[in-house]
Design an enzyme around this catalytic site. Structure first.
Site, PDB file in Angstrom:
ATOM      1  N   HIS A 240       0.831  -1.201   0.000  1.00  0.00           N
ATOM      2  CA  HIS A 240       0.000   0.000   0.000  1.00  0.00           C
ATOM      3  C   HIS A 240       0.868   1.255   0.000  1.00  0.00           C
ATOM      4  O   HIS A 240       2.006   1.246   0.475  1.00  0.00           O
ATOM      5  CB  HIS A 240      -0.936   0.026   1.221  1.00  0.00           C
ATOM      6  CG  HIS A 240      -0.223   0.141   2.537  1.00  0.00           C
ATOM      7  ND1 HIS A 240       0.478  -0.906   3.095  1.00  0.00           N
ATOM      8  CD2 HIS A 240      -0.099   1.178   3.410  1.00  0.00           C
ATOM      9  CE1 HIS A 240       0.998  -0.535   4.257  1.00  0.00           C
ATOM     10  NE2 HIS A 240       0.672   0.738   4.466  1.00  0.00           N
ATOM     11  N   PHE A 241       0.318   2.308  -0.563  1.00  0.00           N
ATOM     12  CA  PHE A 241       0.867   3.654  -0.484  1.00  0.00           C
ATOM     13  C   PHE A 241      -0.121   4.490   0.328  1.00  0.00           C
ATOM     14  O   PHE A 241      -1.303   4.154   0.425  1.00  0.00           O
ATOM     15  CB  PHE A 241       1.021   4.274  -1.873  1.00  0.00           C
ATOM     16  CG  PHE A 241       2.006   3.565  -2.767  1.00  0.00           C
ATOM     17  CD1 PHE A 241       3.281   4.072  -2.960  1.00  0.00           C
ATOM     18  CD2 PHE A 241       1.653   2.392  -3.433  1.00  0.00           C
ATOM     19  CE1 PHE A 241       4.191   3.427  -3.791  1.00  0.00           C
ATOM     20  CE2 PHE A 241       2.551   1.734  -4.263  1.00  0.00           C
ATOM     21  CZ  PHE A 241       3.827   2.253  -4.441  1.00  0.00           C
TER      22      PHE A 241
END
Length: 434
Positions: A240-241
């Site tokens: 994830h970012f």
């Protein structure tokens, strides 16, 4: 094994203590797993194709005042505000005190007492950047569908498109944009690439290109994306970012840089100067893929060499900071002072960039540039270790770009000016599918 104990950040209302698990069968939580996903529908945004970095499809440096508000930018904010009205966040981040710390760099301090839970600390391994995905631990397939803002994919015909009620193609593992229920700032979201592939927290070419395209298409210089590797204060081992809006420059964006080299595809690589954390800056490139590939190769190199790192995607995707760090390792080895540990600040990408999220009012009231600098100096690799790591990075880049020849540039280039662009209402065309 090196490990530290810290209170994990709660990013979903369905997140449990480590070891907690939903019952088999229908969980009744409207989650993203097979028990609830069949027949579910969510909004879908298809990104337009942007090829040339220098052409006007890509926002110009600084995204000047006549740049209209992009549809994706409006979509993120509109959906996020709707979730706020529904009470899905753990606290009201807009009520958090924020100030610019006096000094040359203008570090930003926020008092965010709501992020510090009365939860038991969890042990995190910090000496291994690459760890296998563990289905038994919390991952983003366990979030509620109401926490997802929309699906994100590349457009099939190259034009931006939006469908407000699209089926979820589980077999093709779409990417999702979801809220972070413990926001640091307005519009704080998570980008989860190819969510159903259950990828561990490690950057690959495809996922980084997606993050870069999101920054480009949002078209807002105050919208930045960040990435934390394992060992650099990522607490969830599911790729994830993070991203959020902050309508002021980050100190790292104002730091001067010095050119090291220019790749054959036009990507310029520089090093940060006069900043407490040593790092590299990537800019330019003949295509968006050129820039994404250069940064991805560098990240993959750090991962394979077990070097924790953080990444900041800035200025509508035109500038990317790569920041290897060692704070968690020092903490595990007992090399961080008790004074710094008592602040409970976890220096991840946002803190390293100069946005200091503080959990105690005492630290907020006493915030100073000297205190921020002292903390971040502990994050940075030593000069000797930094040179070793960057040599590995350039060796990795050279393996795919034979033109890499580090240059001794005498001139110092300013990364950004103190004049920041204004956000102006407007719209960009996007085909809305009913």
């Amino acid at each position: 094994m090196l490990s530290i104990k810290r209170v994990p950040t709660v990013v979903s209302n369905y997140q449990k203590d480590e070891g907690g698990e939903a019952p088999d069968g229908g969980c009744g939580r409207n989650c993203l797993k097979s028990c609830c996903i069949q027949g579910a529908r969510l909004p879908l945004y298809a990104l337009k194709r942007v090829d040339k970095v220098g052409e006007k499809e890509l926002p110009l440096l600084g995204c000047k005042e006549h740049c209209p508000v992009a549809f994706l930018d409006s979509l993120i904010l509109g959906e996020w505000e709707e979730r706020m009205q529904r009470g899905l966040f753990r606290y009201d981040v807009t009520a958090c005190e924020t100030k610019v710390i006096p000094g040359e760099y203008g570090f930003i301090a926020q008092l965010n007492e709501g992020r510090h839970l009365k939860k038991r600390p969890t042990e995190f391994r910090v000496d291994k950047v690459l760890q296998p995905f563990d289905e038994n631990k919390f991952n983003f397939t366990k979030v509620g569908q109401e926490e997802v803002l929309f699906q994100l994919e590349a457009s099939e015909d190259g034009e931006a498109q939006f469908s407000p009620n699209a089926p979820i193609d589980v077999e093709n593992s779409p990417s999702f944009v979801a809220i972070n229920v413990s926001p640091i700032e307005y519009g704080h979201v998570l980008l989860i690439p190819r969510i159903f592939e259950c990828l561990p927290q490690r950057i690959d070419h495809e996922s980084f290109l997606l993050a870069l395209k999101m920054a480009v298409e949002a078209g807002n210089p105050y919208f930045r994306l960040g990435y934390n590797s394992l060992g650099a204060f990522a607490t969830i081992n599911h790729l994830h970012f993070q991203a959020y809006y902050l309508a002021m420059p980050f100190p790292i964006e104002k730091a001067p840089t010095k050119k090291i080299t220019k790749l054959s595809d036009g990507v310029k690589v520089s090093k940060l100067l006069n900043y407490p954390v040593r790092g590299l800056v990537f800019e330019g490139g003949q295509t968006l893929e050129s820039l994404a590939n250069a940064v991805s190769e560098a990240c993959i190199c750090l991962q394979h060499n077990n070097v924790p790192y953080n990444v900041l995607i800035s200025d509508c995707g035109r500038q990317i900071f790569l920041l290897p760090q060692c704070y968690a390792e020092k903490q595990a080895l007992g090399e961080v002072s008790a004074e710094l540990l008592e602040t409970q600040v976890n220096p991840a990408v946002w803190e390293i960039s100069g946005h200091m999220v503080l959990k105690r009012k005492k630290d907020y009231d006493e915030a100073s540039e000297a205190n921020a600098w002292r903390l971040l100096a502990e994050v940075s690799l030593s000069e000797e270790r930094y040179e070793e790591v960057t040599a590995l990075v350039f060796q990795a880049i050279a393996s795919v770009d034979l033109s890499v020849k580090p240059q001794c540039a005498e001139e110092v280039d300013s990364v950004s000016s103190s004049t920041q662009p204004a956000m102006v209402a407007g719209s960009q065309q996007c085909l809305v599918l009913q």
